[in-house]
Design an enzyme around this catalytic site. Structure first.
Site, PDB file in Angstrom:
ATOM      1  N   VAL A  57       3.888   4.979   3.089  1.00  0.00           N
ATOM      2  CA  VAL A  57       4.656   4.426   1.962  1.00  0.00           C
ATOM      3  C   VAL A  57       3.864   3.242   1.416  1.00  0.00           C
ATOM      4  O   VAL A  57       3.456   2.360   2.170  1.00  0.00           O
ATOM      5  CB  VAL A  57       6.062   3.968   2.436  1.00  0.00           C
ATOM      6  CG1 VAL A  57       6.855   3.422   1.262  1.00  0.00           C
ATOM      7  CG2 VAL A  57       6.815   5.113   3.102  1.00  0.00           C
ATOM      8  N   VAL A  83       2.170   1.821   6.462  1.00  0.00           N
ATOM      9  CA  VAL A  83       2.180   1.112   5.183  1.00  0.00           C
ATOM     10  C   VAL A  83       0.847   1.330   4.470  1.00  0.00           C
ATOM     11  O   VAL A  83      -0.222   1.115   5.043  1.00  0.00           O
ATOM     12  CB  VAL A  83       2.473  -0.388   5.390  1.00  0.00           C
ATOM     13  CG1 VAL A  83       2.444  -1.111   4.047  1.00  0.00           C
ATOM     14  CG2 VAL A  83       3.813  -0.575   6.077  1.00  0.00           C
ATOM     15  N   LYS A  84       0.952   1.777   3.227  1.00  0.00           N
ATOM     16  CA  LYS A  84      -0.242   2.016   2.426  1.00  0.00           C
ATOM     17  C   LYS A  84      -0.570   0.753   1.647  1.00  0.00           C
ATOM     18  O   LYS A  84       0.261   0.256   0.878  1.00  0.00           O
ATOM     19  CB  LYS A  84       0.048   3.127   1.417  1.00  0.00           C
ATOM     20  CG  LYS A  84      -0.750   4.389   1.639  1.00  0.00           C
ATOM     21  CD  LYS A  84      -0.310   5.389   0.606  1.00  0.00           C
ATOM     22  CE  LYS A  84      -1.325   6.439   0.382  1.00  0.00           C
ATOM     23  NZ  LYS A  84      -0.899   7.380  -0.652  1.00  0.00           N
ATOM     24  N   ILE A  85      -1.786   0.265   1.846  1.00  0.00           N
ATOM     25  CA  ILE A  85      -2.228  -0.951   1.154  1.00  0.00           C
ATOM     26  C   ILE A  85      -3.429  -0.579   0.277  1.00  0.00           C
ATOM     27  O   ILE A  85      -4.405  -0.015   0.775  1.00  0.00           O
ATOM     28  CB  ILE A  85      -2.669  -2.043   2.177  1.00  0.00           C
ATOM     29  CG1 ILE A  85      -1.532  -2.382   3.158  1.00  0.00           C
ATOM     30  CG2 ILE A  85      -3.187  -3.281   1.467  1.00  0.00           C
ATOM     31  CD1 ILE A  85      -0.358  -3.119   2.563  1.00  0.00           C
TER      32      ILE A  85
END
Ligand code: E4P
Length: 221
Positions: A57, A83-85
């Protein structure tokens, strides 16, 4: 070698999961915006209920504090939320904090070359996402970028896994795996295309018709 579904559409994710070859899901803000409207957390929870593995996400804030706050929220939904950064200077700082201080798994996204993947891996990323279709659109050879990243993992002793995304056709999937991607994330429409071959369809029909004929004539009971 693993296949993830690249979608925020729960119907597509369900159809893909039933095929038995999908071990994770990646979403992004554009995919989420184009899927069925509704509560985003609920949608991610529905995805988590049908996918056994990690679900990525992506944060949208552009500041370190904002990205950390979004990441904390997403990570609190489930242990399997990654977590997509996005790759940027603020992002590097966030990757390091999440992975090394907060024990949150990070997928670094929107990457186009192996300098970027090297930086993401040095910051501690668990997943590095290379956008094969977009790299190809710019006239570069995405296989080389994947192979360079695989070489850096070996050389630097990194834990990172390469996700090849931005798939436009089945050839992209085939070449990405062969170039060394650990994971390919694909839109649903390429899954049926992966197994389609006209000679396979013809052969199945030929065998069925021979069987039907034999039944009709009584030569098999
Ligand atoms: C990967 O995680 C991304 O969601 C993705 O594959 C984006 O690709 P595209 O926007 O170029 O299709």
């Amino acid at each position: 070698m693993e296949l993830f579904i690249d979608s925020a559409d729960i119907d597509e994710v369900r159809k893909a999961a039933r095929l038995g070859v999908i071990t994770g899901c990646t979403t992004n803000p554009k995919l989420a915006a184009s899927a069925e409207p509704g509560d985003f957390r609920k949608r991610v929870e529905e995805i988590l209920a049908v996918i056994d593995g990690p679900v990525s996400v992506e944060v949208v804030d552009e500041t370190v504090a904002g990205m950390l706050a979004e990441a904390a929220e997403y990570a609190s939904w489930d242990d399997r939320v990654v977590v997509k950064i996005p790759m940027c200077l603020e992002g590097l700082e966030v990757i390091h904090k999440l992975e090394r201080e907060q024990d949150v798994r990070v997928n670094v996204t929107c990457m186009m070359n192996s300098n970027q993947t090297a930086m993401a891996m040095m910051a501690g990323a668990t997943y590095v996402s290379l956008f094969v279709g977009r790299i190809t659109d710019m006239g570069y050879d995405a296989d080389v970028t994947i192979a360079e990243t695989a070489q850096l993992i070996e050389h630097g002793g990194f834990k990172a896994r390469i996700i090849a995304g931005s798939m436009r056709g089945v050839g992209d999937i085939q070449r990405s795996f062969l170039a060394g991607a650990h994971i390919v994330t694909t839109p649903y429409k390429l899954l049926p295309a992966m197994i389609h071959h006209p000679r396979t369809v013809e052969t199945i029909a030929e065998f069925k018709s021979a069987w039907d004929e034999a039944r009709k004539s009584g030569s098999v009971g």
